[in-house]
Design an enzyme around this catalytic site. Structure first.
Site, PDB file in Angstrom:
ATOM      1  N   GLY A   1       0.804  -1.221   0.000  1.00  0.00           N
ATOM      2  CA  GLY A   1       0.000   0.000   0.000  1.00  0.00           C
ATOM      3  C   GLY A   1       0.835   1.268   0.000  1.00  0.00           C
ATOM      4  O   GLY A   1       0.342   2.356  -0.291  1.00  0.00           O
TER       5      GLY A   1
ATOM      6  N   ARG B   1       6.130 -12.771   0.942  1.00  0.00           N
ATOM      7  CA  ARG B   1       5.671 -12.982   2.321  1.00  0.00           C
ATOM      8  C   ARG B   1       4.857 -14.273   2.430  1.00  0.00           C
ATOM      9  O   ARG B   1       4.399 -14.796   1.413  1.00  0.00           O
ATOM     10  CB  ARG B   1       4.766 -11.811   2.740  1.00  0.00           C
TER      11      ARG B   1
ATOM     12  N   ASP C   1       1.578 -11.099   6.644  1.00  0.00           N
ATOM     13  CA  ASP C   1       2.066 -10.268   5.522  1.00  0.00           C
ATOM     14  C   ASP C   1       3.393  -9.590   5.875  1.00  0.00           C
ATOM     15  O   ASP C   1       3.996  -8.944   5.026  1.00  0.00           O
ATOM     16  CB  ASP C   1       1.025  -9.222   5.114  1.00  0.00           C
TER      17      ASP C   1
HETATM   18  P1  AMP Z   1       1.916  -2.821   8.122  1.00  0.00           P
HETATM   19  O1  AMP Z   1       1.117  -3.111   9.337  1.00  0.00           O
HETATM   20  O2  AMP Z   1       2.773  -1.590   8.208  1.00  0.00           O
HETATM   21  O3  AMP Z   1       2.705  -3.997   7.656  1.00  0.00           O
HETATM   22  O4  AMP Z   1       0.858  -2.458   6.975  1.00  0.00           O
HETATM   23  C1  AMP Z   1      -0.273  -3.250   6.686  1.00  0.00           C
HETATM   24  C2  AMP Z   1      -0.905  -2.848   5.374  1.00  0.00           C
HETATM   25  O5  AMP Z   1      -1.330  -1.484   5.409  1.00  0.00           O
HETATM   26  C3  AMP Z   1       0.034  -2.973   4.194  1.00  0.00           C
HETATM   27  O6  AMP Z   1      -0.712  -3.428   3.100  1.00  0.00           O
HETATM   28  C4  AMP Z   1       0.510  -1.552   4.011  1.00  0.00           C
HETATM   29  O7  AMP Z   1       0.946  -1.335   2.695  1.00  0.00           O
HETATM   30  C5  AMP Z   1      -0.724  -0.742   4.359  1.00  0.00           C
HETATM   31  N1  AMP Z   1      -0.416   0.627   4.806  1.00  0.00           N
HETATM   32  C6  AMP Z   1       0.107   0.994   6.005  1.00  0.00           C
HETATM   33  N2  AMP Z   1       0.275   2.343   6.058  1.00  0.00           N
HETATM   34  C7  AMP Z   1      -0.154   2.840   4.868  1.00  0.00           C
HETATM   35  C8  AMP Z   1      -0.235   4.173   4.283  1.00  0.00           C
HETATM   36  N3  AMP Z   1       0.146   5.258   4.945  1.00  0.00           N
HETATM   37  N4  AMP Z   1      -0.735   4.276   3.033  1.00  0.00           N
HETATM   38  C9  AMP Z   1      -1.115   3.204   2.355  1.00  0.00           C
HETATM   39  N5  AMP Z   1      -1.084   1.940   2.836  1.00  0.00           N
HETATM   40  C10 AMP Z   1      -0.591   1.750   4.066  1.00  0.00           C
HETATM   41 MG    MG Z   2       3.903  -4.666   6.321  1.00  0.00          MG
END
Ligand code: AMP
Ligand code: MG
Length: 441
Positions: free
Chosen positions: A88, A181, A246
């Site tokens: 994301g 992943r 993930d």
């Molecule tokens: P994480 O917990 O950081 O591994 O993120 C979990 C999901 O949320 C992943 O798919 C990330 O790409 C998405 N994500 C986290 N923060 C953002 C952001 N600021 N903008 C877009 N997607 C995000």
């Molecule tokens: Mg992540």
């Protein structure tokens, strides 16, 4: 480690594993971190200007991907299956071969993708600073971790509910052997795609486990690698914070250091993420969380594998974890192992002692490095005499640390590094910390 050789191995996976994306249009504020030794050691030999053109302007690296990719994956988040995620805010920017192995350069905070949902696709500067520090500290303690390659501040202002806002922004580049992943496999299984699972397994076997010939064999190796990684966290006093599937790399490299914490003292309930209300990913629950994650990977692989070998490997997680924990504890203390039973008993007693005494974690590992024999007499008094005796039979293999102060990266330490950056753009504490960590790696 040899010459740079661009690669696009990921394209062999074909349709359904990624989407080409366009990076955001950023303005440069400053290159805040660049590991030129790492760049040179893998044959990239980039100048700071090149770092900006590749990792802020996203000019392709020769022979590698012509456009960045957002990778598709699913994942269990706090044990709930989420089919609505994927890269994301991160891209796979480039791949290349160095020393015969495939390496990925991935970005974080580089723009929105089809998987950003309501997110802005950005990374806060503080988030970037935290990841650089975590990766360098973990590396210094022998953890199999992704590496921080570069951190570039941009002129954007971000709004976050967990940081005083508006807050500064950055693009982080990380280097690791893979960005595949457990959740990449889960996504194929979710759609019942046996051919996709087969292609994905073949890709991972070829690039990361070249001496395996079946997905079952590969899974067995993933169990060993993951047991080793979580054991090394336990010896480092590291709480990852978000052990969702993930965030679990198929190579076992740990990565994605968001709301992590390092232990001040041993508390099995110590939790890193403020949103982890149930303490699912608390320090003491990390081995169990890893084992649960591996079971989800096995579940996905069962579409193309026999069950028995998968279950056999899963059942062997605990003994492999114990061996790895012994190894990492003895390595950190700089003492030689004896036999499995003696070592395991010693490690068990050590963790009980650390929990019951609540001695400061960083000081403990610093003071005892090099075993009891090298401990200055005036410091022994801080510790329990009976525990000190337990160490005596082990032969010393390590050196006493050169410095008086233990290396630590507690919540307050990060605060002290961040404060001068936030108040007066003073990066000296951050720079010094990284130099000091890299000297130990
Ligand atoms: P994480 O917990 O950081 O591994 O993120 C979990 C999901 O949320 C992943 O798919 C990330 O790409 C998405 N994500 C986290 N923060 C953002 C952001 N600021 N903008 C877009 N997607 C995000
Ligand atoms: Mg992540």
């Amino acid at each position: 480690m040899g010459r740079f050789q661009g690669a696009k191995a990921i394209e062999d996976l074909g349709e359904g594993f990624y989407d080409p994306v366009r990076p955001a249009d950023f303005n440069l504020v400053g290159v805040r971190y660049f590991d030129s030794d790492l760049s040179n050691s893998v044959g990239l030999n980039l100048t700071v200007d090149q770092v900006v053109s590749h990792f802020l302007r996203f000019e392709p690296l020769p022979g590698s991907l012509s456009q960045p990719l957002a990778l598709r994956y699913h994942g269990h988040q706090f044990r709930h299956y989420n089919p609505d995620i994927g890269d994301g805010r991160g891209f796979l920017f480039a791949q290349y071969k160095a020393g015969g192995r495939l390496l990925d350069l991935g970005t974080k905070g580089s723009g929105t993708t089809p998987y950003s949902r309501r997110g802005d696709g950005r990374l806060t500067l503080l988030g970037g600073v935290r990841e650089v520090l975590a990766a360098n500290y973990l590396k210094s303690m022998g953890v199999n971790t992704s590496r921080a390659f570069a951190l570039i501040e941009t002129d954007e202002a971000l709004v976050r509910h967990d940081e005083p806002s508006p807050t500064r922004a950055a693009v982080l580049t990380r280097l690791s052997h893979s960005h595949i992943r457990f959740g990449t496999f889960q996504r194929q299984a979710f759609f019942g795609k046996q051919d996709g699972l087969e292609r994905l397994s073949a890709y991972c076997q070829r690039h990361f486990y070249p001496d395996t010939s079946t997905p079952e064999d590969m899974f067995d190796r993933v169990v060993t690698a993951s047991a080793d990684t979580v054991a090394s966290w336990m010896a480092a006093g590291f709480v990852h914070g978000v052990m969702n599937t993930d965030n679990m790399n198929i190579t076992g490299e740990s990565f994605d250091y968001g709301p992590y914490r390092f232990l001040p003292t041993l508390d099995p309930k110590y939790t890193a993420a403020y949103f982890d209300h149930g303490g699912l990913y608390a320090f003491g629950r990390q081995p169990e969380a890893m084992s649960w994650n591996l079971a989800q990977l096995a579940q996905s692989l069962s579409l193309i594998c026999e069950d028995a070998p998968l279950i056999g490997s899963l059942n062997d997680f605990a003994p492999r974890y114990q061996s790895a924990l012994n190894h990492h504890v003895f390595r950190r203390l700089g003492i030689a192992p004896k036999d499995r039973e003696t070592d395991t008993e010693f490690v068990r007693e050590l963790f009980i002692y650390l929990q019951e005494s609540q001695v400061p974690w960083p000081e403990f590992w610093h003071d005892w490095q090099g075993g009891a024999a090298r401990m200055p007499k005036d410091q022994i008094g801080t510790y329990d005499a009976a525990f000190a005796k337990r160490l005596e039979p082990f032969e010393v293999t390590g050196e006493r640390p050169q410095t008086d102060r233990p290396e630590s990266l507690l919540y307050e330490d990060i605060g002290e590094i961040w404060q001068p950056i936030a108040e007066s753009d003073d990066w000296s504490a951050f720079e010094q910390k990284n130099v000091s960590l890299m000297a130990k790696a």
